[in-house]
Design a protein around this motif. Sequence first.
Motif, PDB file in Angstrom:
ATOM      1  N   HIS A  52       3.530   7.000   9.263  1.00  7.56           N
ATOM      2  CA  HIS A  52       4.328   7.157  10.723  1.00  7.56           C
ATOM      3  C   HIS A  52       4.304   6.134  11.102  1.00  7.56           C
ATOM      4  N   SER A  53       4.099   5.004  10.941  1.00  7.72           N
ATOM      5  CA  SER A  53       3.903   4.004  12.153  1.00  7.72           C
ATOM      6  C   SER A  53       4.378   2.716  11.420  1.00  7.72           C
ATOM      7  N   ASP A  54       5.422   1.649  12.167  1.00  9.71           N
ATOM      8  CA  ASP A  54       5.326   0.749  12.042  1.00  9.71           C
ATOM      9  C   ASP A  54       4.304  -0.690  12.812  1.00  9.71           C
ATOM     10  N   GLN A  55       3.985   0.087  13.209  1.00 10.55           N
ATOM     11  CA  GLN A  55       2.418  -1.017  13.651  1.00 10.55           C
ATOM     12  C   GLN A  55       1.480  -1.159  12.199  1.00 10.55           C
ATOM     13  N   MET A  56       1.303   0.262  11.742  1.00 12.16           N
ATOM     14  CA  MET A  56       0.446  -0.310  10.299  1.00 12.16           C
ATOM     15  C   MET A  56       1.419  -0.695   9.420  1.00 12.16           C
ATOM     16  N   LEU A  57       2.320  -0.626   9.095  1.00 15.29           N
ATOM     17  CA  LEU A  57       2.724  -1.551   8.510  1.00 15.29           C
ATOM     18  C   LEU A  57       2.875  -2.765   9.210  1.00 15.29           C
ATOM     19  N   CYS A  58       3.203  -2.708   9.302  1.00 19.03           N
ATOM     20  CA  CYS A  58       2.989  -4.619  10.216  1.00 19.03           C
ATOM     21  C   CYS A  58       1.308  -4.625  10.055  1.00 19.03           C
ATOM     22  N   ASN A  59       0.701  -4.126  10.298  1.00 18.13           N
ATOM     23  CA  ASN A  59      -1.048  -4.584  10.070  1.00 18.13           C
ATOM     24  C   ASN A  59      -1.037  -4.681   8.076  1.00 18.13           C
ATOM     25  N   PHE A  60      -0.487  -4.204   7.468  1.00 20.18           N
ATOM     26  CA  PHE A  60      -0.847  -3.957   6.364  1.00 20.18           C
ATOM     27  C   PHE A  60       0.044  -5.616   5.730  1.00 20.18           C
ATOM     28  N   PHE A  61       0.814  -6.185   6.009  1.00 19.44           N
ATOM     29  CA  PHE A  61       1.463  -7.210   6.133  1.00 19.44           C
ATOM     30  C   PHE A  61       1.100  -7.970   6.727  1.00 19.44           C
ATOM     31  N   MET A  62       0.223  -8.279   8.034  1.00 16.90           N
ATOM     32  CA  MET A  62      -0.259  -9.225   8.749  1.00 16.90           C
ATOM     33  C   MET A  62      -2.055  -9.403   7.609  1.00 16.90           C
ATOM     34  N   LEU A  63      -2.037  -8.618   7.245  1.00 19.24           N
ATOM     35  CA  LEU A  63      -4.133  -8.809   6.324  1.00 19.24           C
ATOM     36  C   LEU A  63      -3.304  -9.192   5.329  1.00 19.24           C
ATOM     37  N   ASN A  78      -6.682  -0.248  14.791  1.00 22.03           N
ATOM     38  CA  ASN A  78      -6.596  -1.309  13.901  1.00 22.03           C
ATOM     39  C   ASN A  78      -5.994  -1.720  14.255  1.00 22.03           C
ATOM     40  N   THR A  79      -4.883  -2.112  14.946  1.00 19.50           N
ATOM     41  CA  THR A  79      -4.428  -2.570  15.090  1.00 19.50           C
ATOM     42  C   THR A  79      -4.945  -4.210  15.865  1.00 19.50           C
ATOM     43  N   TYR A  80      -6.036  -3.252  16.886  1.00 22.15           N
ATOM     44  CA  TYR A  80      -6.955  -4.527  17.650  1.00 22.15           C
ATOM     45  C   TYR A  80      -7.965  -4.952  16.975  1.00 22.15           C
ATOM     46  N   LEU A  81      -8.268  -4.639  15.662  1.00 22.54           N
ATOM     47  CA  LEU A  81      -9.294  -5.115  14.463  1.00 22.54           C
ATOM     48  C   LEU A  81      -8.444  -6.678  14.055  1.00 22.54           C
ATOM     49  N   VAL A  82      -7.461  -5.955  13.585  1.00 20.45           N
ATOM     50  CA  VAL A  82      -6.461  -6.958  12.921  1.00 20.45           C
ATOM     51  C   VAL A  82      -6.135  -7.916  14.004  1.00 20.45           C
ATOM     52  N   GLN A  83      -5.640  -7.985  15.051  1.00 20.43           N
ATOM     53  CA  GLN A  83      -5.366  -8.288  16.067  1.00 20.43           C
ATOM     54  C   GLN A  83      -6.501  -9.556  16.241  1.00 20.43           C
ATOM     55  N   ASN A  84      -7.426  -9.523  16.070  1.00 20.12           N
ATOM     56  CA  ASN A  84      -8.938  -9.697  16.964  1.00 20.12           C
ATOM     57  C   ASN A  84      -9.627 -10.182  16.185  1.00 20.12           C
TER      58      ASN A  84
END
Length: 532
Positions: A45-56, A265-271
């Motif tokens: 239910h989140s584009d941001q989590m999709l993006c996090n998956f891709f970025m990782l 999770n986004t904060y952990l990924v981006q930092n």
Amino acid sequence: VQTVNLHPAMGFEPFLDAVHDAIESTPKGACYVFDVLSELASAWHSDQMLCNFFMLTCPYLYDRGDLAYFALLRDRHSNEAVFPIRETCQVMIDVYRRENDIYLRPIKTQFRHSPTMHLLHEWKQGGMIPITSSHRVASVLRPTPPTAVGCAVPPLDDWNRTFLLAQEIVAGPAERRQTEQAEIVRERLLHMVISRDERMLALARRFFSLEDLLDIGRRIIGTGQIGGKAVGMLLAHAILRSASPAWHGLLELHDSFFIGADLFNTYLVQNGCWWLRRRRKIQGDYLEGAEFIRRRILTGTFPRDAEEEMARVLDYFGTSPIIVRSSSVLEDSFGYSFAGKYESVFCANQGSFQKRLEDFKSAIRTVYASALSPQALAYRKRYGLLDREEQMALLVQRVSGTQRGELFFPDLAGVGFSYNPYVWHQDIDPQAGLLRLVMGLGTRAVDRRDDDYTRIVALNAPLLRPEKGGRQYTQRRVDVLDLDANQLISLDYDELKSRLPDSDLDALRRFEGRDAAAEREARQRKQPSPPP
């Protein structure tokens, strides 16, 4: 060719761990074809989590020397998700189907260029043929205009589409709220913001209406579940309101905000914290290196859109004191309270807007960092929760109380328990529960102090006192917010009285009495006289 079947319904972190475990078990230099990533956004239910998956995942495969293909459905995702993906990948290609023909157009070709590379191409007989006719190019591209250009509405993600549909249903005719569509949307919202635990969902289905869930959605920063503490607070309110109309006039209206668990999770990924945490998990030692990760969390930065929403929340509260409270996904769930394991941070919320915003962000970082505290990790290890997904949502609340001069505090605060382990009299029923009450902020009730006392109240026998000896066991210090100093402080009762305006002092004196024995003992110890 090896096929790996994984299900995103298991949750972001378990799914990502499973994908990376599969990658790590494969020799380097492999080629991967991923299923359509858009399904991840539907599951989470989140584009941001999709993006996090891709970025990782994408940069990790690149560093290994692997080749990977990912697919996204056009116009299904917000720009906040698509743009970072475009910036990260090496090659991005738009694919079009017109009747039985397939066309491809490279959008990004990092470190690659030729005179015809970025033209529209037709896939024909196993080869790519560049199309040079402007008429033919227009006939292929015209049916799919670019989004968010001119008056076009930017594409919405699954999160916003669902809330928008809920808003349309609630704003429409009353009978529409009784339709199957309304129930499907309500069920989806319950999974999006409340819980995925079936026991908690059973309660939520009974007491949360579609209007309730829509109201929660209007007060969430980011996306994701609001966590156990926030759900517990809202459920308690809903249960009491449904039990009797009298509660509507007795309960203080809440105007809390929630910071969705996805932002953690986004904060952990981006930092750069997610990989550090995964290495600890792989090595099986969660405590080793946790302090380094906590320090990085405390100095990290937030996504710009999240900071903008934080600023709007501060605009709403003005200079009223607020508290940022942990509300993790596992916290206050069935069987696991996590009491005292995570931080809560008061913000006196004074000074310039920029100063207040920095204090607010610092409080959020502090609570985020507490997710990796030794106490929290030891608690999770004790109950076998180290492998469970633990996302930190936050509850942002207005502090209850009254401003008295430069001090802010409530007359009474406390913490309640459903079970009373202190049965000091035969009339006490342990199942009735107990309250621990203090004057001032409830911090002294939640975090018991060895140098002071709280008032213990057995709920089925509230007049029974556990202590003997009268007022010598009364509370001596009071926690308050000092608005001038912009911080939480503890004051002796006499010092508190000396800093209060006369109007408030008169109100306190009405409750004071004299205890000669207690005063004599206080003088001997050179301590301030205790309040009644």
